[in-house]
Enzyme design. Structure first.
Site, PDB file in Angstrom:
ATOM      1  N   GLN A   4      -9.247   0.237  10.940  1.00  0.00           N
ATOM      2  CA  GLN A   4      -9.781  -1.070  11.043  1.00  0.00           C
ATOM      3  C   GLN A   4     -10.863  -1.202  12.169  1.00  0.00           C
ATOM      4  O   GLN A   4     -10.454  -0.596  13.267  1.00  0.00           O
ATOM      5  CB  GLN A   4      -8.676  -2.076  11.032  1.00  0.00           C
ATOM      6  CG  GLN A   4      -7.784  -2.004   9.890  1.00  0.00           C
ATOM      7  CD  GLN A   4      -8.321  -2.830   8.523  1.00  0.00           C
ATOM      8  OE1 GLN A   4      -9.826  -3.194   8.571  1.00  0.00           O
ATOM      9  NE2 GLN A   4      -7.489  -3.075   7.734  1.00  0.00           N
TER      10      GLN A   4
ATOM     11  N   LYS B 238     -10.584  -5.785  -5.807  1.00  0.00           N
ATOM     12  CA  LYS B 238     -12.124  -5.865  -5.191  1.00  0.00           C
ATOM     13  C   LYS B 238     -13.090  -5.304  -6.378  1.00  0.00           C
ATOM     14  O   LYS B 238     -13.734  -4.375  -6.081  1.00  0.00           O
ATOM     15  CB  LYS B 238     -12.011  -5.043  -3.947  1.00  0.00           C
ATOM     16  CG  LYS B 238     -11.331  -5.571  -2.779  1.00  0.00           C
ATOM     17  CD  LYS B 238     -11.526  -4.853  -1.632  1.00  0.00           C
ATOM     18  CE  LYS B 238     -10.789  -5.261  -0.470  1.00  0.00           C
ATOM     19  NZ  LYS B 238      -9.618  -4.861  -0.397  1.00  0.00           N
TER      20      LYS B 238
ATOM     21  N   ASP C 185      -5.393  -7.512  -5.469  1.00  0.00           N
ATOM     22  CA  ASP C 185      -6.770  -7.092  -4.686  1.00  0.00           C
ATOM     23  C   ASP C 185      -7.546  -5.916  -5.092  1.00  0.00           C
ATOM     24  O   ASP C 185      -7.277  -4.723  -4.598  1.00  0.00           O
ATOM     25  CB  ASP C 185      -6.077  -7.013  -3.145  1.00  0.00           C
ATOM     26  CG  ASP C 185      -7.351  -6.825  -2.371  1.00  0.00           C
ATOM     27  OD1 ASP C 185      -8.466  -7.228  -2.652  1.00  0.00           O
ATOM     28  OD2 ASP C 185      -7.063  -6.305  -1.226  1.00  0.00           O
TER      29      ASP C 185
ATOM     30  N   THR D 217     -13.534  -4.960   6.721  1.00  0.00           N
ATOM     31  CA  THR D 217     -13.235  -5.096   8.073  1.00  0.00           C
ATOM     32  C   THR D 217     -13.390  -3.603   8.667  1.00  0.00           C
ATOM     33  O   THR D 217     -13.105  -3.710   9.887  1.00  0.00           O
ATOM     34  CB  THR D 217     -12.020  -5.655   8.575  1.00  0.00           C
ATOM     35  OG1 THR D 217     -10.963  -5.198   7.501  1.00  0.00           O
ATOM     36  CG2 THR D 217     -12.015  -7.223   8.229  1.00  0.00           C
TER      37      THR D 217
ATOM     38  N   ASP E 276     -18.977  -4.737 -10.154  1.00  0.00           N
ATOM     39  CA  ASP E 276     -19.559  -4.081 -11.336  1.00  0.00           C
ATOM     40  C   ASP E 276     -20.638  -5.100 -11.981  1.00  0.00           C
ATOM     41  O   ASP E 276     -20.602  -6.272 -11.371  1.00  0.00           O
ATOM     42  CB  ASP E 276     -18.399  -3.613 -12.229  1.00  0.00           C
ATOM     43  CG  ASP E 276     -18.632  -2.332 -12.958  1.00  0.00           C
ATOM     44  OD1 ASP E 276     -19.881  -2.326 -13.617  1.00  0.00           O
ATOM     45  OD2 ASP E 276     -17.851  -1.453 -12.935  1.00  0.00           O
TER      46      ASP E 276
ATOM     47  N   ASP F 103       0.797  -1.216  -0.074  1.00  0.00           N
ATOM     48  CA  ASP F 103      -0.056   0.012   0.052  1.00  0.00           C
ATOM     49  C   ASP F 103       0.868   1.363  -0.201  1.00  0.00           C
ATOM     50  O   ASP F 103       0.865   1.799   1.117  1.00  0.00           O
ATOM     51  CB  ASP F 103      -1.050   0.175   1.148  1.00  0.00           C
ATOM     52  CG  ASP F 103      -1.998  -0.989   1.001  1.00  0.00           C
ATOM     53  OD1 ASP F 103      -2.436  -1.525   0.219  1.00  0.00           O
ATOM     54  OD2 ASP F 103      -2.500  -1.633   2.157  1.00  0.00           O
TER      55      ASP F 103
ATOM     56  N   GLY G 217      -0.565  -5.290   7.034  1.00  0.00           N
ATOM     57  CA  GLY G 217       0.097  -4.020   6.374  1.00  0.00           C
ATOM     58  C   GLY G 217       0.727  -3.249   7.291  1.00  0.00           C
ATOM     59  O   GLY G 217       1.942  -3.291   7.653  1.00  0.00           O
ATOM     60  N   ARG G 218       0.145  -1.992   7.817  1.00  0.00           N
ATOM     61  CA  ARG G 218       0.694  -1.157   8.586  1.00  0.00           C
ATOM     62  C   ARG G 218       1.413  -1.543   9.866  1.00  0.00           C
ATOM     63  O   ARG G 218       2.640  -1.002   9.966  1.00  0.00           O
ATOM     64  CB  ARG G 218      -0.389   0.052   8.980  1.00  0.00           C
ATOM     65  CG  ARG G 218      -0.674   0.850   7.885  1.00  0.00           C
ATOM     66  CD  ARG G 218      -2.125   1.768   8.037  1.00  0.00           C
ATOM     67  NE  ARG G 218      -3.133   0.547   7.856  1.00  0.00           N
ATOM     68  CZ  ARG G 218      -4.397   1.130   8.025  1.00  0.00           C
ATOM     69  NH1 ARG G 218      -4.679   2.570   7.980  1.00  0.00           N
ATOM     70  NH2 ARG G 218      -5.476   0.304   7.917  1.00  0.00           N
TER      71      ARG G 218
HETATM   72  O1  C5P Z   1      -2.987  -3.961   8.041  1.00  0.00           O
HETATM   73  P1  C5P Z   1      -3.434  -2.816   7.234  1.00  0.00           P
HETATM   74  O2  C5P Z   1      -4.890  -2.340   7.869  1.00  0.00           O
HETATM   75  O3  C5P Z   1      -2.551  -1.858   6.781  1.00  0.00           O
HETATM   76  O4  C5P Z   1      -3.888  -3.622   5.888  1.00  0.00           O
HETATM   77  C1  C5P Z   1      -4.565  -3.040   4.885  1.00  0.00           C
HETATM   78  C2  C5P Z   1      -4.992  -3.750   3.942  1.00  0.00           C
HETATM   79  O5  C5P Z   1      -5.933  -4.450   4.077  1.00  0.00           O
HETATM   80  C3  C5P Z   1      -5.258  -2.533   2.416  1.00  0.00           C
HETATM   81  O6  C5P Z   1      -4.496  -3.308   1.621  1.00  0.00           O
HETATM   82  C4  C5P Z   1      -6.628  -3.237   2.354  1.00  0.00           C
HETATM   83  O7  C5P Z   1      -7.179  -3.249   0.821  1.00  0.00           O
HETATM   84  C5  C5P Z   1      -6.851  -4.462   2.995  1.00  0.00           C
HETATM   85  N1  C5P Z   1      -8.206  -5.119   3.502  1.00  0.00           N
HETATM   86  C6  C5P Z   1      -8.796  -6.020   2.644  1.00  0.00           C
HETATM   87  N2  C5P Z   1     -10.181  -6.039   3.216  1.00  0.00           N
HETATM   88  C7  C5P Z   1     -10.411  -5.685   4.180  1.00  0.00           C
HETATM   89  C8  C5P Z   1      -9.834  -4.677   4.905  1.00  0.00           C
HETATM   90  C9  C5P Z   1      -8.566  -4.281   4.365  1.00  0.00           C
HETATM   91  O8  C5P Z   1      -8.306  -6.393   1.829  1.00  0.00           O
HETATM   92  N3  C5P Z   1     -11.651  -6.098   4.549  1.00  0.00           N
END
Ligand code: C5P
Length: 243
Positions: free
Chosen positions: A193, A64, A62, A117, A67, A12, A213-214
């Site tokens: 989140q 997502k 990813d 999430t 459409d 990201d 990620g973070r």
């Molecule tokens: O760990 P962190 O919050 O930084 O991760 C963010 C990543 O998780 C983003 O790439 C986001 O697209 C992905 N994500 C996901 N599905 C979710 C929530 C977040 O793929 N329901």
């Protein structure tokens, strides 16, 4: 499968050079890199070719998709070899979730995104979802996981808090990928989140893969953070198998 192979790291970042740095740093410490909207919009398919041909890593595409069926199928059909996982929103509808044969040909596994999430019961209700599901997100996720499976998806993306219910309902082969992972030792400033779990908890609950990620990218030492997540994965696997 090594514990770290269950760790998906999202790239990201806004451009290729930042991604390249992270790939070089973490290549031997995570299982799969995830390319999301930010990097794809910035760098396009050329970056995916770079991953396959130069960095020599597979990736999780990813994007997502959400459409009409013809548009989603068209996009899925353009996915190239090298993509191991890809995502479509389940609430895009059964027909859009039904993967085209060409997509199967590239070997990509398709995941249905059940309920993001960062969304809470209040958010779901505010968006018009029936109370019965808005107030019981595992029930909503199970309903959508069933739709994804019936349409031919290989698994779903859901919160760790729902992983156990999905595994219990659909069995070990149906993949469960969990983002919203927050190790107890990592603080993420301004975190968006909401339905979160630690790596250990999510794996113990039944997740096949976790997206972190973070907590890794913003850590003072990202390699050490990734290794700590892998250690939690290992412990979660041991505890869930009762070993
Ligand atoms: O760990 P962190 O919050 O930084 O991760 C963010 C990543 O998780 C983003 O790439 C986001 O697209 C992905 N994500 C996901 N599905 C979710 C929530 C977040 O793929 N329901």
């Amino acid at each position: 499968m090594q514990p770290r192979e269950r760790l998906i790291f999202p790239l990201d970042v806004p451009h290729k050079s930042a991604a390249e740095r992270l790939i070089a740093l973490l290549k031997d410490h995570v299982g799969l890199f995830k390319v999301g909207l930010e990097l794809f919009v910035a760098e396009g398919p050329a970056f995916l070719q770079f991953l396959t041909a130069t960095a020599r890593v597979e990736y999780f595409l990813d994007l997502k998709f959400h459409d009409i069926p013809a548009t989603v199928r068209g996009a899925l059909a353009r996915i190239q070899a090298g993509a191991r996982l890809a995502t479509v929103h389940v609430d895009t509808g059964r027909e859009s979730l039904n993967p085209a044969p060409e997509v199967r040909g590239s070997g990509v596994k398709l995941l249905g995104v059940t309920a993001l999430t960062h969304l809470t019961a209040d958010d779901m209700e505010a968006m018009g979802l029936a109370r019965e599901y808005a107030r019981d997100l595992p029930k909503l996720v199970l309903l959508r996981a069933g739709i994804a499976r019936a349409a031919g998806c290989d698994g779903v993306v859901c919160a760790g808090t729902e992983a156990g219910a999905v595994k219990a309902a659909f069995g070990p082969e149906f993949l469960v990928v969990c983002p919203g992972i927050r190790p107890a030792w990592a603080a993420v400033p301004g975190d968006d989140q909401r339905r979160i779990m630690t790596p250990y908890e999510a794996i113990k609950a039944g997740a096949d893969y976790i997206v972190v990620g973070r907590p890794i990218r913003l850590a003072p030492d990202p390699v050490d953070a990734a290794d700590k997540v892998a250690a939690e994965i290992e412990q979660g696997l041991k505890d869930r198998s009762g070993a």
